[in-house]
Design a protein around this motif. Structure first.
Motif, mmCIF file in Angstrom:
data_model
loop_
_atom_site.group_PDB
_atom_site.id
_atom_site.type_symbol
_atom_site.label_atom_id
_atom_site.label_comp_id
_atom_site.label_asym_id
_atom_site.label_seq_id
_atom_site.Cartn_x
_atom_site.Cartn_y
_atom_site.Cartn_z
ATOM 1 N N MET A 192 0.827 -1.198 0.000
ATOM 2 C CA MET A 192 0.000 0.000 0.000
ATOM 3 C C MET A 192 0.869 1.259 0.000
ATOM 4 S SD MET A 192 -2.896 1.106 2.719
ATOM 5 C CE MET A 192 -4.378 1.728 1.994
ATOM 6 N N TYR A 193 1.879 1.324 0.850
ATOM 7 C CA TYR A 193 2.765 2.489 0.910
ATOM 8 C C TYR A 193 4.142 2.114 0.383
ATOM 9 C CZ TYR A 193 -0.712 4.765 3.842
ATOM 10 O OH TYR A 193 -1.870 5.336 4.307
ATOM 11 N N SER A 194 4.756 3.039 -0.355
ATOM 12 C CA SER A 194 6.087 2.792 -0.899
ATOM 13 C C SER A 194 7.131 2.825 0.216
ATOM 14 C CB SER A 194 6.424 3.853 -1.949
ATOM 15 O OG SER A 194 6.684 5.100 -1.321
ATOM 16 N N GLU A 195 8.303 2.308 -0.098
ATOM 17 C CA GLU A 195 9.422 2.358 0.856
ATOM 18 C C GLU A 195 9.758 3.793 1.223
ATOM 19 O OE1 GLU A 195 13.191 0.258 0.288
ATOM 20 O OE2 GLU A 195 12.063 -1.416 -0.555
ATOM 21 N N ASP A 205 9.860 5.419 4.855
ATOM 22 C CA ASP A 205 11.108 5.997 5.344
ATOM 23 C C ASP A 205 10.890 7.420 5.849
ATOM 24 O OD1 ASP A 205 13.891 6.256 5.854
ATOM 25 O OD2 ASP A 205 14.147 7.231 3.901
ATOM 26 N N HIS A 206 10.168 8.237 5.076
ATOM 27 C CA HIS A 206 9.942 9.631 5.492
ATOM 28 C C HIS A 206 8.971 9.721 6.664
ATOM 29 C CE1 HIS A 206 12.216 12.255 2.781
ATOM 30 N NE2 HIS A 206 12.183 11.203 1.980
ATOM 31 N N SER A 215 1.011 9.667 5.940
ATOM 32 C CA SER A 215 1.200 10.293 4.630
ATOM 33 C C SER A 215 1.413 11.797 4.750
ATOM 34 C CB SER A 215 -0.006 10.015 3.728
ATOM 35 O OG SER A 215 -0.105 8.641 3.448
ATOM 36 N N ALA A 216 0.745 12.429 5.700
ATOM 37 C CA ALA A 216 0.931 13.863 5.916
ATOM 38 C C ALA A 216 2.356 14.147 6.379
ATOM 39 C CB ALA A 216 -0.085 14.381 6.932
ATOM 40 N N SER A 239 7.857 15.964 5.004
ATOM 41 C CA SER A 239 9.289 15.687 5.045
ATOM 42 C C SER A 239 9.922 15.788 3.660
ATOM 43 C CB SER A 239 9.518 14.288 5.632
ATOM 44 O OG SER A 239 10.879 13.926 5.571
ATOM 45 N N ILE A 240 9.327 15.143 2.671
ATOM 46 C CA ILE A 240 9.915 15.151 1.328
ATOM 47 C C ILE A 240 9.837 16.545 0.716
ATOM 48 C CG2 ILE A 240 7.902 14.452 -0.055
ATOM 49 C CD1 ILE A 240 11.071 12.684 -0.755
#
Length: 147
Positions: free
Chosen positions: A1-4, A8-9, A60-61, A66-67
């Motif tokens: 569902m969520y990417s690496e 990580d972030h 996700s927020a 972060s990114i």
């Protein structure tokens, strides 16, 4: 569902905190659903030399905040103004459809901080003429967990 990258972030967010005497501060979000982002900018010679964030919301927020800080740090104001939520999603290798609004919030937080900077320094950033940081980009009624 969520990417690496999202994980990580979320687990190791970059640039968390506040900047004292920040040149620009932007806050966006909706307390009802729980996603609130605050972005702090330190700008020298039109370059973002430091950026920090504080986010209350889902994973996700936090990941998008972060990114986004990494994507604008070291960039000029004009370059940072070009940050889009699509670029944030791509940098994270994607987000689930129901979490895309988090990337919109990250873009809005950056623009809100740049708008604050422009107001404090009595400059006009044409790219922000139609920007309204108080617009709500959330899907109402959706539950969010604290992260």
């Amino acid at each position: 569902m969520y990417s690496e990258k999202v994980m990580d972030h979320f687990m190791n967010p970059r640039n968390v905190g506040e900047i004292e005497n920040a040149d620009g501060i932007g806050e966006v979000g909706n307390a009802k659903c729980g996603d609130i982002m605050k972005m702090y900018l330190k700008i020298e010679n039109d370059v973002i030399v430091d950026v920090k964030f504080k986010t209350f919301g889902c994973g996700s927020a936090i990941a998008t905040s972060s990114i986004a800080t990494e994507m604008i740090k070291g960039k000029t104001i004009q370059e940072a103004l070009k940050l889009t939520n699509q670029a944030v999603v791509e940098a994270l290798d994607g987000l689930p459809p129901q979490k895309i609004h988090c990337s919109v919030l990250a873009e809005q937080a950056v623009k809100s901080a740049l708008l604050d900077y422009a107001k404090k320094h009595h400059i006009t950033l044409d790219e922000l003429n139609d920007f309204h940081p108080d617009e709500d980009h959330h899907e109402h009624g959706e539950e969010y967990e604290e992260a």
